[in-house]
Scaffold this motif. Structure first.
Motif, PDB file in Angstrom:
ATOM      1  N   ALA A 115      43.183  38.592  33.878  1.00  0.00           N
ATOM      2  CA  ALA A 115      44.090  38.146  34.937  1.00  0.00           C
ATOM      3  C   ALA A 115      45.490  37.893  34.391  1.00  0.00           C
ATOM      4  N   ARG A 119      47.720  40.327  36.508  1.00  0.00           N
ATOM      5  CA  ARG A 119      48.014  39.631  37.761  1.00  0.00           C
ATOM      6  C   ARG A 119      49.321  40.140  38.368  1.00  0.00           C
ATOM      7  N   THR A 120      49.365  40.086  39.698  1.00  0.00           N
ATOM      8  CA  THR A 120      50.570  40.458  40.430  1.00  0.00           C
ATOM      9  C   THR A 120      51.203  39.192  41.002  1.00  0.00           C
ATOM     10  N   ASP A 123      48.975  37.784  43.558  1.00  0.00           N
ATOM     11  CA  ASP A 123      47.874  36.981  43.012  1.00  0.00           C
ATOM     12  C   ASP A 123      48.334  35.552  42.731  1.00  0.00           C
ATOM     13  N   ILE A 124      49.524  35.422  42.156  1.00  0.00           N
ATOM     14  CA  ILE A 124      50.051  34.089  41.851  1.00  0.00           C
ATOM     15  C   ILE A 124      50.273  33.295  43.130  1.00  0.00           C
ATOM     16  N   THR A 126      48.631  33.645  45.904  1.00  0.00           N
ATOM     17  CA  THR A 126      47.304  33.266  46.404  1.00  0.00           C
ATOM     18  C   THR A 126      46.799  32.018  45.693  1.00  0.00           C
ATOM     19  N   ALA A 154      39.749  33.925  43.347  1.00  0.00           N
ATOM     20  CA  ALA A 154      41.113  34.457  43.246  1.00  0.00           C
ATOM     21  C   ALA A 154      41.446  34.835  41.808  1.00  0.00           C
ATOM     22  N   ARG A 157      39.756  38.139  41.210  1.00  0.00           N
ATOM     23  CA  ARG A 157      40.463  39.242  41.865  1.00  0.00           C
ATOM     24  C   ARG A 157      41.748  39.589  41.115  1.00  0.00           C
ATOM     25  N   ALA A 158      42.371  38.589  40.494  1.00  0.00           N
ATOM     26  CA  ALA A 158      43.595  38.837  39.725  1.00  0.00           C
ATOM     27  C   ALA A 158      43.324  39.690  38.491  1.00  0.00           C
ATOM     28  N   GLN A 160      41.833  42.386  38.629  1.00  0.00           N
ATOM     29  CA  GLN A 160      41.955  43.763  39.139  1.00  0.00           C
ATOM     30  C   GLN A 160      40.758  44.630  38.743  1.00  0.00           C
ATOM     31  N   THR A 200      46.679  27.984  36.611  1.00  0.00           N
ATOM     32  CA  THR A 200      47.576  28.872  37.359  1.00  0.00           C
ATOM     33  C   THR A 200      48.879  29.096  36.600  1.00  0.00           C
ATOM     34  N   GLU A 204      50.332  32.646  35.294  1.00  0.00           N
ATOM     35  CA  GLU A 204      51.675  33.087  35.686  1.00  0.00           C
ATOM     36  C   GLU A 204      52.520  33.418  34.454  1.00  0.00           C
TER      37      GLU A 204
END
Length: 239
Positions: A115, A119-120, A123-124, A126, A154, A157-158, A160, A200, A204
């Motif tokens: 992640a 991560r996009t 995603d952050i 979310t 989440a 999912r980050a 991918q 988080t 990030e």
């Protein structure tokens, strides 16, 4: 079609609850297909499909010219069956709980490393929205059990990787009841929010080492709780 599938799954749940309530032992013979059809007042086809599902999940075994038998324990059943165990409140044995936590930890630590790299910005956002929702739930005096589930999904999912998410989802579904019990203590909600906030920020910043360390400690605290509840350890900081 959807209603028929729902009826089959309701019957699956009813069958498992019936087996648990009656106290059938592993390897014990269960009532016949005809008896089950009469007991649950559903069509023969519904019972047959429900039994097929349970057999595919390795919860039961059908032996030709012999009958239907409960399998020889949790080490034989599939992840899908374990999720159903949780839904109908069939308790897990100590080994199953510990094995599930161990696998979850392995998957989660690997996922957060991915992640950080993949991560996009979506995603952050979310994850940030989840933190806001969690804070609102805490301030309203509610349990954050569902918010906790959403946060960890989440993170996956980050990473991918859709297969990763599919593999881990059963572990979270089967721990739903334990998660709700864990968050009955409001202090745990506050602590979890603080930990999720730090995780988080690490994702990030794409700080893999920090994110892995934070997630490892985060899950470790939950493991400590269950070890204590099973009488296997002292609370962190007291041993």
């Amino acid at each position: 079609m959807q209603e028929a599938e729902n009826q089959v799954m309701r019957t699956v749940n009813d069958l498992m609850a019936f087996i648990q309530k009656r106290g059938y032992e592993p390897g014990e013979r269960l009532p016949s297909e005809r008896d089950l059809t009469e007991r649950f007042s559903v069509g023969r086809g519904v019972i047959r499909e429900a039994l097929t599902f349970l057999e595919a999940s390795r919860y039961i075994e059908r032996k030709r010219n012999s009958g239907i038998y409960l399998t020889d324990g949790m080490d034989q059943v599939s992840l899908e069956a374990l999720v159903l165990y949780s839904k109908v409140n069939i308790p897990f044995d100590r080994r199953t709980i510990m094995d599930c936590m161990e696998v979850r930890k392995i998957l989660e630590v690997q996922a957060i490393a991915l992640a950080c790299k993949r991560r996009t910005e979506a995603d952050i956002e979310t994850l940030r929205q989840n933190l806001r929702d969690t804070r609102e739930t805490i301030e309203a005096g509610g349990s954050i059990a569902e918010r906790d589930f959403e946060f960890h999904m989440a993170v996956f999912r980050a990473a991918q990787n859709d297969i990763f998410t599919r593999v881990v989802t059963p572990f979270y579904l089967m721990s739903r009841n334990r998660r709700e019990d864990f968050f009955r203590d409001p202090k745990r909600g506050d602590a979890s929010l603080a930990q999720h906030t730090a995780i988080t920020a690490a994702i990030e910043a794409r700080n893999v080492d920090l994110a892995v360390e934070l997630m490892d400690r985060h899950i470790g605290r939950v493991e400590d709780h269950y070890l204590v509840s099973m009488g296997d350890a002292s609370p962190a900081g007291t041993s």
